[in-house]
Write a protein that holds these residues in place. Structure first.
Motif, mmCIF file in Angstrom:
data_model
loop_
_atom_site.group_PDB
_atom_site.id
_atom_site.type_symbol
_atom_site.label_atom_id
_atom_site.label_comp_id
_atom_site.label_asym_id
_atom_site.label_seq_id
_atom_site.Cartn_x
_atom_site.Cartn_y
_atom_site.Cartn_z
ATOM 1 N N GLN A 88 0.837 -1.206 0.000
ATOM 2 C CA GLN A 88 0.000 0.000 0.000
ATOM 3 C C GLN A 88 0.873 1.257 0.000
ATOM 4 O O GLN A 88 0.637 2.195 -0.767
ATOM 5 C CB GLN A 88 -0.908 -0.028 1.235
ATOM 6 C CG GLN A 88 -2.013 1.016 1.203
ATOM 7 C CD GLN A 88 -2.960 0.869 2.390
ATOM 8 O OE1 GLN A 88 -2.831 -0.053 3.196
ATOM 9 N NE2 GLN A 88 -3.907 1.788 2.502
ATOM 10 N N GLY A 89 1.911 1.235 0.842
ATOM 11 C CA GLY A 89 2.828 2.370 0.887
ATOM 12 C C GLY A 89 3.538 2.578 -0.434
ATOM 13 O O GLY A 89 3.656 3.709 -0.930
ATOM 14 N N ALA A 90 3.989 1.490 -1.037
ATOM 15 C CA ALA A 90 4.719 1.585 -2.305
ATOM 16 C C ALA A 90 3.804 2.099 -3.417
ATOM 17 O O ALA A 90 4.221 2.900 -4.259
ATOM 18 C CB ALA A 90 5.297 0.230 -2.673
ATOM 19 N N LEU A 91 2.555 1.649 -3.420
ATOM 20 C CA LEU A 91 1.612 2.122 -4.436
ATOM 21 C C LEU A 91 1.378 3.619 -4.279
ATOM 22 O O LEU A 91 1.313 4.361 -5.267
ATOM 23 C CB LEU A 91 0.279 1.357 -4.339
ATOM 24 C CG LEU A 91 0.312 -0.099 -4.827
ATOM 25 C CD1 LEU A 91 -0.999 -0.806 -4.479
ATOM 26 C CD2 LEU A 91 0.558 -0.177 -6.330
ATOM 27 N N ALA A 128 -3.334 6.957 -6.014
ATOM 28 C CA ALA A 128 -4.126 7.439 -4.888
ATOM 29 C C ALA A 128 -5.368 6.559 -4.752
ATOM 30 O O ALA A 128 -5.730 5.828 -5.667
ATOM 31 C CB ALA A 128 -4.529 8.883 -5.135
ATOM 32 N N GLY A 129 -6.001 6.628 -3.599
ATOM 33 C CA GLY A 129 -7.275 5.925 -3.433
ATOM 34 C C GLY A 129 -7.151 4.429 -3.237
ATOM 35 O O GLY A 129 -8.082 3.686 -3.515
ATOM 36 N N VAL A 130 -5.986 3.983 -2.764
ATOM 37 C CA VAL A 130 -5.874 2.564 -2.395
ATOM 38 C C VAL A 130 -6.176 2.477 -0.911
ATOM 39 O O VAL A 130 -5.388 2.921 -0.077
ATOM 40 C CB VAL A 130 -4.454 2.021 -2.688
ATOM 41 C CG1 VAL A 130 -4.366 0.556 -2.301
ATOM 42 C CG2 VAL A 130 -4.107 2.220 -4.140
ATOM 43 N N GLU A 131 -7.354 1.951 -0.586
ATOM 44 C CA GLU A 131 -7.806 2.020 0.802
ATOM 45 C C GLU A 131 -7.251 0.895 1.666
ATOM 46 O O GLU A 131 -7.048 1.060 2.859
ATOM 47 C CB GLU A 131 -9.331 2.038 0.832
ATOM 48 C CG GLU A 131 -9.843 3.405 0.377
ATOM 49 C CD GLU A 131 -11.318 3.399 0.029
ATOM 50 O OE1 GLU A 131 -11.958 2.343 0.112
ATOM 51 O OE2 GLU A 131 -11.812 4.475 -0.368
ATOM 52 N N ASP A 132 -7.048 -0.258 1.057
ATOM 53 C CA ASP A 132 -6.501 -1.373 1.832
ATOM 54 C C ASP A 132 -5.873 -2.376 0.878
ATOM 55 O O ASP A 132 -6.318 -2.533 -0.262
ATOM 56 C CB ASP A 132 -7.620 -2.045 2.644
ATOM 57 C CG ASP A 132 -7.052 -2.976 3.718
ATOM 58 O OD1 ASP A 132 -5.929 -2.718 4.182
ATOM 59 O OD2 ASP A 132 -7.728 -3.954 4.073
ATOM 60 N N VAL A 133 -4.825 -3.034 1.355
ATOM 61 C CA VAL A 133 -4.191 -4.090 0.579
ATOM 62 C C VAL A 133 -3.966 -5.271 1.507
ATOM 63 O O VAL A 133 -3.500 -5.100 2.634
ATOM 64 C CB VAL A 133 -2.819 -3.642 0.009
ATOM 65 C CG1 VAL A 133 -2.181 -4.759 -0.795
ATOM 66 C CG2 VAL A 133 -2.958 -2.390 -0.834
#
Lengths: 79, 79
Positions: free
Chosen positions: A22-25, A31-36
């Protein structure tokens, strides 16, 4: 028959690998990656020709070896 | 939207992890396991509400970060 198995961490179990993704993305500008959540995916080629037997065997494999059922869920798909 | 991504090694790429699982299953008494391939499974929660946009973004993420497209294939499912 082929058994496709998805093994995922149960809800509530910390997933540092997922957080790192998530951090790398975010760093890459997504933007807008809420959870991985990261899990494992295993494909088995089984000698069984009977789908029900293949599924039962794959289930036993998950219980005994593939998944840690204390912290992981698994999902088996026979194809 | 949720994106479910399966990342698998391409055919022909050696998979020592899969071989180790196959060996361990044999030791546990599971006969008839012809092949095992291990891959990764990633679940993303995306802020997009449009399925096509979410898929395009997940595809870009796979290309840039999640998969090594030289040796890996990926499959995206939007739910």
């Amino acid at each position: 028959m082929k058994a496709k198995i998805k093994i995922t961490l149960k809800r509530g179990v910390l997933d540092p690998q997922g957080k790192a993704i998530q951090g790398a993305l975010g760093t890459l500008g997504f933007a807008g990656v809420e959870d991985v959540r990261q899990g494992k995916y295993i494909e088995l080629d089984l000698a069984h020709t009977d789908a029900a037997k293949a599924k039962a065997e794959a289930e036993a494999m998950c219980q005994k070896l593939l998944a840690n059922t204390v912290i992981e869920n698994y999902e088996i798909e026979i194809a």
